[in-house]
Scaffold this active site. Structure first.
Site, PDB file in Angstrom:
ATOM      1  N   HIS A 391      -4.827   4.445   6.531  1.00  0.00           N
ATOM      2  CA  HIS A 391      -3.388   4.510   6.246  1.00  0.00           C
ATOM      3  C   HIS A 391      -3.035   3.631   5.038  1.00  0.00           C
ATOM      4  CE1 HIS A 391       0.881   4.926   7.643  1.00  0.00           C
ATOM      5  NE2 HIS A 391       1.009   3.787   6.987  1.00  0.00           N
ATOM      6  N   GLU A 392      -3.448   2.365   5.093  1.00  0.00           N
ATOM      7  CA  GLU A 392      -3.080   1.435   4.016  1.00  0.00           C
ATOM      8  C   GLU A 392      -3.754   1.787   2.691  1.00  0.00           C
ATOM      9  OE1 GLU A 392      -0.575  -0.326   4.377  1.00  0.00           O
ATOM     10  OE2 GLU A 392      -0.421  -0.287   6.561  1.00  0.00           O
ATOM     11  N   HIS A 395      -1.617   4.307   0.953  1.00  0.00           N
ATOM     12  CA  HIS A 395      -0.553   3.653   0.166  1.00  0.00           C
ATOM     13  C   HIS A 395      -1.124   3.084  -1.138  1.00  0.00           C
ATOM     14  CE1 HIS A 395       2.685   3.843   3.032  1.00  0.00           C
ATOM     15  NE2 HIS A 395       2.066   3.126   3.948  1.00  0.00           N
ATOM     16  N   HIS A 398      -2.104   5.685  -3.702  1.00  0.00           N
ATOM     17  CA  HIS A 398      -0.877   6.300  -4.227  1.00  0.00           C
ATOM     18  C   HIS A 398      -0.320   5.401  -5.341  1.00  0.00           C
ATOM     19  CE1 HIS A 398       3.276   8.321  -3.141  1.00  0.00           C
ATOM     20  NE2 HIS A 398       2.911   8.529  -4.390  1.00  0.00           N
TER      21      HIS A 398
END
Length: 600
Positions: A391-392, A395, A398
């Site tokens: 998940h991190e 981020h 991105h």
């Protein structure tokens, strides 16, 4: 084998390969001090632009100077907050974080005249500036300013609204103090009959307890406590709604909902489409509730059974090194370029891995333009931590792609887009794990984990979003809502969402009183839209391969260079239609089908 120590190490005892490299931001404290002094001096220079922002030359010079100062400010602040978070008890970095924050406030004041001064120009002049070749790097900034113009007031009115700002914080602050500081819950008995403390933190753990008595007690005790304070909390929530209505009317918005969506330029239809698409998909959630009831082997499924384990705890011990390897394998569909950046990030000091004394809890990705992103973890050797890593890193990559492909001003993506990349990574990892799983128990464990993400992130957050919409609409129409009205609205939504196979216990009517997000109004819908967009992306990537990956990387590289809806649309996810939500629901339905087959 698990590598976690029995007691928390001090920060100085953490191996350097498990620490992020903050020297990539500033070589040492002296370098930070020098840039701090430089920025402090530069802030005075903004006065030279005041009263002159009417032609493209002076506006261009002002914007360039603003970018130069803002970038340094960002790097100063990020450095202090990362240092502070790695050891919150360290007084040097407590003080430095305060110093960094103060400088941000001073900078905000120094630059505050820029937007109102440009907006004092008439529309024809603004249109000329938007089309000016010398300002092409600032076109989107100027378009945004012009769009905001209708809701910017006179200088005197803006000054007055700024003064109201402190008062406006009151509902949220009062609720925060009540909920976090003053509210104490009675003890309950655990499965062995011992008295144990019920807290915000332990509540969900009690709901995950295999013992139904423990779950029921925790559930009834927490809501009975909130019920005693329902008049006070009802008053604080109503005050927050009235504050929103005040601002919406002062700034000439037709409704609070439109005001809250305006910042990201999201049409109200996006919000309504989400609610409609979820309503038409409620039978799938009802089917999941039916399956839950069957798997738990109970005559009645209660609200406090929603977090109870459906399979005996399936232990997955995954060390950090294994987690990195499995995440990289799961993200292979994203192609070589993505995997190379991911591999570099694992080796180049982006990540702070393990818990240490004084380290901030949770996980996040943060960073400053011009330097790679940073990721804070508190890794435990389990499935949850592996998903947190995926998940991190979503981020972080991105941000990396946005920064590499956009100028400073256009690199920052909106909150509406923020959860898409992180959740896409989780969806791809889940698909990989499910395909690889050979043991039925493992498969069921993974399916349950994923199905509950749909339930909590899409359905539950949409139910919250619907509650907010009803409460605001009724108040805007002139109704006064009592705490019991709030409870009735909330209870009825629970009945509608959970369906006929669920016993909707009356206690749940008080849940609205413990949701802090209701003080950050019309925010939670972004969790549901983000999750839906991510599920749609992952489905396209897995079904189509290269062309979908190309579109998706285009999305990551776009940053905040256009409106969020347009960026997603160009990448193949049209959130202005209900289709991405429906697509996510078809994935959810397929999960339920797999679970039903395994259960037979």
């Amino acid at each position: 084998m698990s590598t976690m120590p029995k007691t928390l190490p001090k920060r100085s005892e953490v191996a350097s390969e498990h620490q992020w490299k903050l020297t990539d931001l500033f070589a040492d404290q002296e370098s930070w001090d020098n840039v701090y002094d430089e920025v402090k001096g530069q802030l005075k220079k903004f006065e030279e632009f005041r009263g002159k922002l009417s032609d493209e030359e002076s506006i261009g010079a002002c914007f360039r100077f603003e970018d130069e100062v803002s970038l340094k400010l960002e790097q100063l602040y990020v450095y202090t907050h990362l240092y502070h978070d790695q050891d919150t008890a360290n007084p040097t970095y407590q003080a430095l974080t305060q110093k960094g924050r103060k400088l941000l406030v001073e900078a905000g004041e120094a630059m505050s005249f820029i937007t109102p001064e440009i907006l004092s120009l008439d529309d024809a002049q603004l249109d000329q500036l938007i089309e000016a070749e010398s300002l092409k790097d600032y076109r989107f900034t100027l378009q945004e300013m012009k769009r905001e113009k209708a809701h910017v007031l006179t200088q005197a009115e803006e000054a007055l609204l700024a003064q109201v700002g402190n008062l406006a914080q009151a509902p949220q602050n009062i609720f925060g103090m009540l909920n976090n500081a003053d509210l104490k819950f009675p003890n309950i008995k655990d499965e062995n009959g011992n008295e144990v403390e019920l807290t915000h933190g332990s509540y969900i753990q009690f709901l995950e307890n295999p013992n139904v008595e423990v779950r029921r007690q925790a559930f009834q005790t927490i809501y009975a406590t909130y019920a005693k304070l329902k008049n006070t909390i009802g008053a604080s929530l109503t005050a927050n709604v009235n504050k929103n209505i005040f601002y919406a009317r002062a700034r000439k918005y037709p409704s609070v909902l439109e005001m809250k969506l305006y910042g990201d330029n999201i049409p109200v239809s996006v919000y309504d489409n989400l609610l409609d698409a979820i309503h038409e998909s409620l039978p799938i959630l009802h089917r999941y509730m039916r399956l839950r009831k069957k798997l738990m082997g109970v005559d009645e499924l209660h609200m406090y059974d929603l977090f109870a384990p459906l399979v005996e705890e399936f232990k997955m011990d995954i060390t950090y090194d294994e987690a990195k390897k499995i995440v990289a394998e799961g993200l292979q569909p994203l192609g070589e370029d993505y995997l190379k950046v991911l591999d570099d990030s694992f080796k180049s000091g982006w990540i702070d891995v393990y818990e240490n004394e004084g380290k901030r809890t949770g996980a996040y990705s943060s960073g400053a333009y011009g330097v790679h992103p940073y990721v804070l973890l508190n890794h435990k050797d389990n499935l949850n931590s592996m998903f947190t890593l995926a998940h991190e890193m979503g981020h972080a990559l991105h941000s990396y792609y946005s920064d590499e492909n956009q100028k400073y001003r256009d690199a920052q993506y909106t909150i509406f887009l923020a959860e898409v990349a992180s959740t896409t990574n989780e969806a791809l990892l889940m698909d990989y794990l499910l395909k690889k799983a050979t043991d039925n128990k493992e498969k069921m464990y993974l399916l349950t984990y994923y199905a509950d993400q749909f339930r909590t992130t899409v359905f539950r957050q949409t139910m919250f979003a619907e509650f907010e919409k009803i409460v605001h609409a009724r108040t805007e129409a002139g109704e006064s809502l009592t705490p019991q009205d709030l409870s009735n609205i909330y209870y009825d939504l629970n009945v509608q969402y959970h369906g006929p196979d669920m016993v909707v216990d009356r206690d749940i009517e008080m849940e609205w009183a413990r949701i802090p997000h209701f003080y950050n109004s019309f925010y939670v819908y972004k969790y549901a839209t983000g999750f839906s967009a991510a599920t749609s992306f992952s489905k396209q990537i897995l079904d189509e391969g290269a062309p979908a990956v190309e579109r998706y990387l285009g999305f990551l590289k776009s940053g905040g260079s256009d409106f969020s809806i347009n960026i997603l649309k160009q990448a193949g996810v049209d959130m202005s239609s209900p289709e991405p939500v429906r697509e996510a629901m078809s994935v959810f339905e397929a999960l339920i089908e797999q679970m039903e087959q395994l259960a037979n």
